[in-house]
Design a protein around this motif. Structure first.
Motif, PDB file in Angstrom:
ATOM      1  N   ARG A  23     -16.272  13.749  -1.059  1.00 37.17           N
ATOM      2  CA  ARG A  23     -15.605  13.772  -2.630  1.00 37.17           C
ATOM      3  C   ARG A  23     -13.799  14.310  -2.384  1.00 37.17           C
ATOM      4  N   GLU A  24     -13.541  14.955  -1.039  1.00 35.68           N
ATOM      5  CA  GLU A  24     -12.525  15.462  -0.678  1.00 35.68           C
ATOM      6  C   GLU A  24     -12.188  14.080  -0.238  1.00 35.68           C
ATOM      7  N   GLU A  25     -12.376  13.334   1.039  1.00 39.59           N
ATOM      8  CA  GLU A  25     -11.957  12.004   1.243  1.00 39.59           C
ATOM      9  C   GLU A  25     -11.694  11.447   0.031  1.00 39.59           C
ATOM     10  N   GLU A  26     -12.098  11.144  -0.756  1.00 43.42           N
ATOM     11  CA  GLU A  26     -11.671  10.111  -2.570  1.00 43.42           C
ATOM     12  C   GLU A  26     -10.556  11.109  -3.023  1.00 43.42           C
ATOM     13  N   LEU A  27     -10.727  11.934  -2.791  1.00 44.38           N
ATOM     14  CA  LEU A  27      -8.845  12.730  -3.528  1.00 44.38           C
ATOM     15  C   LEU A  27      -8.153  12.403  -2.588  1.00 44.38           C
ATOM     16  N   GLU A  28      -8.103  12.851  -1.578  1.00 43.59           N
ATOM     17  CA  GLU A  28      -7.000  12.583  -0.643  1.00 43.59           C
ATOM     18  C   GLU A  28      -6.680  10.970  -0.977  1.00 43.59           C
ATOM     19  N   ALA A  29      -6.976   9.687  -0.820  1.00 43.19           N
ATOM     20  CA  ALA A  29      -6.790   8.965  -1.022  1.00 43.19           C
ATOM     21  C   ALA A  29      -6.359   8.587  -2.224  1.00 43.19           C
ATOM     22  N   PHE A  30      -7.042   9.262  -2.911  1.00 41.80           N
ATOM     23  CA  PHE A  30      -6.027   9.056  -4.551  1.00 41.80           C
ATOM     24  C   PHE A  30      -5.124   9.323  -4.866  1.00 41.80           C
ATOM     25  N   ARG A  31      -4.923  10.892  -3.864  1.00 40.59           N
ATOM     26  CA  ARG A  31      -3.716  11.077  -3.943  1.00 40.59           C
ATOM     27  C   ARG A  31      -2.554  10.463  -3.314  1.00 40.59           C
ATOM     28  N   MET A  32      -3.073   9.781  -2.721  1.00 37.63           N
ATOM     29  CA  MET A  32      -2.308   9.281  -1.290  1.00 37.63           C
ATOM     30  C   MET A  32      -1.673   7.635  -1.867  1.00 37.63           C
ATOM     31  N   LYS A  33      -2.786   7.513  -3.119  1.00 32.56           N
ATOM     32  CA  LYS A  33      -2.218   6.239  -3.712  1.00 32.56           C
ATOM     33  C   LYS A  33      -1.064   6.566  -4.911  1.00 32.56           C
TER      34      LYS A  33
END
Length: 137
Positions: A68-78
């Motif tokens: 979940r946190e990897e998905e959140l980080e990927a979203f933030r990075m984009k």
């Protein structure tokens, strides 16, 4: 090393740059693919700031590696842009400024990289590492 030499004798001239509107995923790619810690940021071809590896890692802090946190980080990075984390209000040097001037800027401001500009165009970058390497040689 003669500190009266111009910074152009030590500066890096082949630079990788970012745009203020680049996503942070591009910052990550540049840092992953290169062995440097500062990336100049341009806005319409003019120097607007620098993103340091420290700026980038600070943005990422607090994120562990659960799915979940990897998905959140990927979203933030984009969704976040370079202009949100870059350092503005930079010290700048001209190619003809002497190395001892760069040393004084590093000492007083505790910067680790200084863009070198000529006629408002970025032509290089000098870092504390460039000077240390020259001293070691």
């Amino acid at each position: 090393m003669d500190t009266n030499q111009p910074v152009s004798s030590l500066m890096r001239k082949q630079l990788v740059t970012l745009s203020v509107d680049d996503p942070l995923t591009k910052v990550q790619t540049v840092f992953d693919e290169n062995d440097f810690h500062h990336i100049p940021v341009l806005d319409s071809g003019k120097l607007a700031g620098i993103v340091s590896k420290s700026d980038f890692l600070f943005f990422q802090k607090g994120f562990s590696k659960t799915k979940r946190e990897e998905e959140l980080e990927a979203f933030r990075m984009k969704t976040h842009r370079v202009k949100e984390i870059m350092t503005k209000g930079l010290a700048k040097l001209e190619p003809t400024d002497r190395i001892n001037v760069a040393l004084e800027v590093f000492k007083v401001n505790r910067f680790h990289a200084i863009p070198v500009v000529e006629n408002d165009s970025l032509v290089g970058m000098i870092t504390t590492f460039d000077i240390i390497r020259a001293l070691a040689e």
